[in-house]
Design a protein around this motif. Sequence first.
Motif, PDB file in Angstrom:
ATOM      1  N   SER A 167     -82.583  -1.541 -24.288  1.00  0.00           N
ATOM      2  CA  SER A 167     -82.030  -2.647 -23.591  1.00  0.00           C
ATOM      3  C   SER A 167     -80.768  -2.669 -24.102  1.00  0.00           C
ATOM      4  N   VAL A 168     -79.952  -3.722 -23.492  1.00  0.00           N
ATOM      5  CA  VAL A 168     -78.364  -3.666 -23.546  1.00  0.00           C
ATOM      6  C   VAL A 168     -77.966  -5.135 -23.431  1.00  0.00           C
ATOM      7  N   GLY A 169     -77.216  -5.298 -24.475  1.00  0.00           N
ATOM      8  CA  GLY A 169     -76.436  -6.676 -24.466  1.00  0.00           C
ATOM      9  C   GLY A 169     -74.902  -6.461 -24.645  1.00  0.00           C
ATOM     10  N   TYR A 192     -81.259   4.949 -19.186  1.00  0.00           N
ATOM     11  CA  TYR A 192     -81.360   3.842 -18.426  1.00  0.00           C
ATOM     12  C   TYR A 192     -81.250   2.601 -19.392  1.00  0.00           C
ATOM     13  N   GLY A 193     -80.476   1.627 -19.152  1.00  0.00           N
ATOM     14  CA  GLY A 193     -80.104   0.267 -19.846  1.00  0.00           C
ATOM     15  C   GLY A 193     -80.692  -0.535 -19.125  1.00  0.00           C
ATOM     16  N   VAL A 194     -81.390  -1.642 -19.817  1.00  0.00           N
ATOM     17  CA  VAL A 194     -82.135  -2.669 -19.426  1.00  0.00           C
ATOM     18  C   VAL A 194     -81.695  -4.139 -19.796  1.00  0.00           C
ATOM     19  N   GLN A 195     -81.345  -4.824 -18.725  1.00  0.00           N
ATOM     20  CA  GLN A 195     -80.799  -6.310 -19.186  1.00  0.00           C
ATOM     21  C   GLN A 195     -81.687  -7.333 -18.694  1.00  0.00           C
ATOM     22  N   SER A 196     -81.483  -8.577 -19.164  1.00  0.00           N
ATOM     23  CA  SER A 196     -82.162  -9.761 -18.695  1.00  0.00           C
ATOM     24  C   SER A 196     -81.364 -10.215 -17.442  1.00  0.00           C
ATOM     25  N   GLU A 197     -81.916 -10.629 -16.216  1.00  0.00           N
ATOM     26  CA  GLU A 197     -81.228 -11.198 -15.404  1.00  0.00           C
ATOM     27  C   GLU A 197     -80.315 -12.442 -15.709  1.00  0.00           C
ATOM     28  N   THR A 222     -82.141  -4.548 -14.079  1.00  0.00           N
ATOM     29  CA  THR A 222     -82.314  -5.956 -14.797  1.00  0.00           C
ATOM     30  C   THR A 222     -83.768  -6.450 -14.601  1.00  0.00           C
ATOM     31  N   VAL A 223     -84.417  -7.302 -15.345  1.00  0.00           N
ATOM     32  CA  VAL A 223     -85.595  -7.970 -15.461  1.00  0.00           C
ATOM     33  C   VAL A 223     -85.602  -9.399 -15.551  1.00  0.00           C
ATOM     34  N   ALA A 278     -87.046  -3.241 -22.878  1.00  0.00           N
ATOM     35  CA  ALA A 278     -86.904  -1.679 -22.554  1.00  0.00           C
ATOM     36  C   ALA A 278     -88.400  -1.260 -21.625  1.00  0.00           C
ATOM     37  N   LEU A 279     -89.530  -1.912 -22.171  1.00  0.00           N
ATOM     38  CA  LEU A 279     -90.731  -1.693 -21.234  1.00  0.00           C
ATOM     39  C   LEU A 279     -90.727  -2.245 -20.092  1.00  0.00           C
ATOM     40  N   ALA A 280     -90.283  -3.389 -19.836  1.00  0.00           N
ATOM     41  CA  ALA A 280     -89.909  -4.255 -18.737  1.00  0.00           C
ATOM     42  C   ALA A 280     -89.287  -3.406 -17.840  1.00  0.00           C
ATOM     43  N   GLY A 281     -88.166  -2.809 -18.059  1.00  0.00           N
ATOM     44  CA  GLY A 281     -87.383  -1.966 -17.429  1.00  0.00           C
ATOM     45  C   GLY A 281     -87.940  -0.703 -17.035  1.00  0.00           C
ATOM     46  N   LEU A 282     -88.583  -0.097 -17.911  1.00  0.00           N
ATOM     47  CA  LEU A 282     -89.591   1.151 -17.485  1.00  0.00           C
ATOM     48  C   LEU A 282     -90.469   0.853 -16.397  1.00  0.00           C
ATOM     49  N   ALA A 283     -91.097  -0.134 -16.319  1.00  0.00           N
ATOM     50  CA  ALA A 283     -92.065  -0.670 -15.328  1.00  0.00           C
ATOM     51  C   ALA A 283     -91.208  -0.717 -14.127  1.00  0.00           C
TER      52      ALA A 283
END
Length: 443
Positions: free
Chosen positions: A270-272, A300-305, A357-358, A385-390
């Motif tokens: 995840s990324v902030g 892969y970086g994952v952020q919240s929408e 983004t998720v 991170a898991l939400a992004g992987l999905a």
Amino acid sequence: MSKVTQNSPVPPFVRRLRCLRCGTEYTPSAIEYVCSCRPNSGSDLGTLDVQYDYAALSSSLSAMRFDTSGPVNSTQGIARYAPLLPIADPQTLAPVAVGGTPLIAAPRLAQELSIKRLLIKDDGRNPSGSLKDRASAIAVSRARSGGFPIVATASTGNAAAALASQCAASGQTNVIFVPHSAPPAKIAQLLAYGSHVIAIDGSYDQAFDLCIQACQSFGWYNRNTGYNPYMTEGKKTVSYEIAEQLAAHTGRDATAEQPPFVAPDALFVSVGDGCIIGGVHKGFKDLLALGWIEKMPRIYGVQSEQSDAIYQAWRKDWEIPRPVVASTRADSISVNAPRDPVKALNAVRESQGAVLTVPDSAILNAILPLAQLGGIFAEPAGATALAGLAVAVAEKLVRPDETIVMINTGSGLKDVAAVMEVTGGVAAIPPTLDAVFAATKEL
Ligand SMILES: *Cc1c(COP(=O)(O)O)cnc(C)c1O
Ligand SMILES: [Zn+2]
């Protein structure tokens, strides 16, 4: 107002610091924080990259490599990688070791996602419960080597708890700037560790700027993410461990004619602010430069929408993100103006990864499969991170036969309110066997 002129001593293999915005190079003794080419606020900091003499490292380490005489473990922690860290003397590390967290195979979660091999690096198991411990260990070491009386940081919560823990173990006075809205568990940690807590009636971004002003005015050592270039160097140790542990999982023979460590095919985090993902990238780059892994992973970086400044910059090909108004429930990645965007964007672009983004609902919902299929309890920013992987699996960004690693960046105990929200909690029953029977008859 007294200006700080003092810097921490130069460690053996750090050669220079290079500004990622203007390219100016500094000797380590000439600078501690950011290049003067940018003003000290917002996302457009003159962030420095710490550069090592890999040739010298290779020749002096080829015989001993790291001190990898035993498996990665939490007693030794990141001290194992001392030659590749910006610390003048390992003795200045706090007696509470950080890192050495497990890399855990998650076959049930992999099956659920229809991928062959998923491993979770559980950094929620650090001493203060998040990956931030890796960076704070470096900050305390440098502050102690430099003789600074006080260390300070601004934080959404975890960097502060991490600094507080390392300082407490070392007897180092510290001042912490947090938004008053940080989850109670995180503020409780600061108070327990005995920090001087400055709770700002404002955002993380305001706390960040105020901390810089205070450090400049009062001569304190500043641990701020993105501002202090050495924090990346602490966080990169997560990649060293992943590569070393993956080699052990893969049963690689260390005496064979192949690199001793193994990188995954793809890695999710995840990324902030972008410091962790920049650190993850730096760790694998170090290993590649030393010839200790064969290839880089895609990162892969994952952020919240609801906090997607880095995502917007990545998608629109901007060099620097524009500030957003962040409102995600995942407080550790709620950032208006990311402070380490250049390293973050380089990580994704150079490794052929992506930023995803998720929605917040997917983040909160991901806490449950991570716990119920993986056995790992994550705070919302970790489950991101898991939400992004999905999403990546659904969009075929990863192949089913690849080896995939996700990092859980923080413990679920950091924010139990999020879990009560997503599960709906539990209703009380009378203390009778009949009531227990009624409550369990569906099992
Ligand atoms: C800080 C943090 C992040 C994000 O790291 P950045 O360096 O800000 O991108 C993610 N998860 C947790 C638990 C954190 O504490
Ligand atoms: Zn510069």
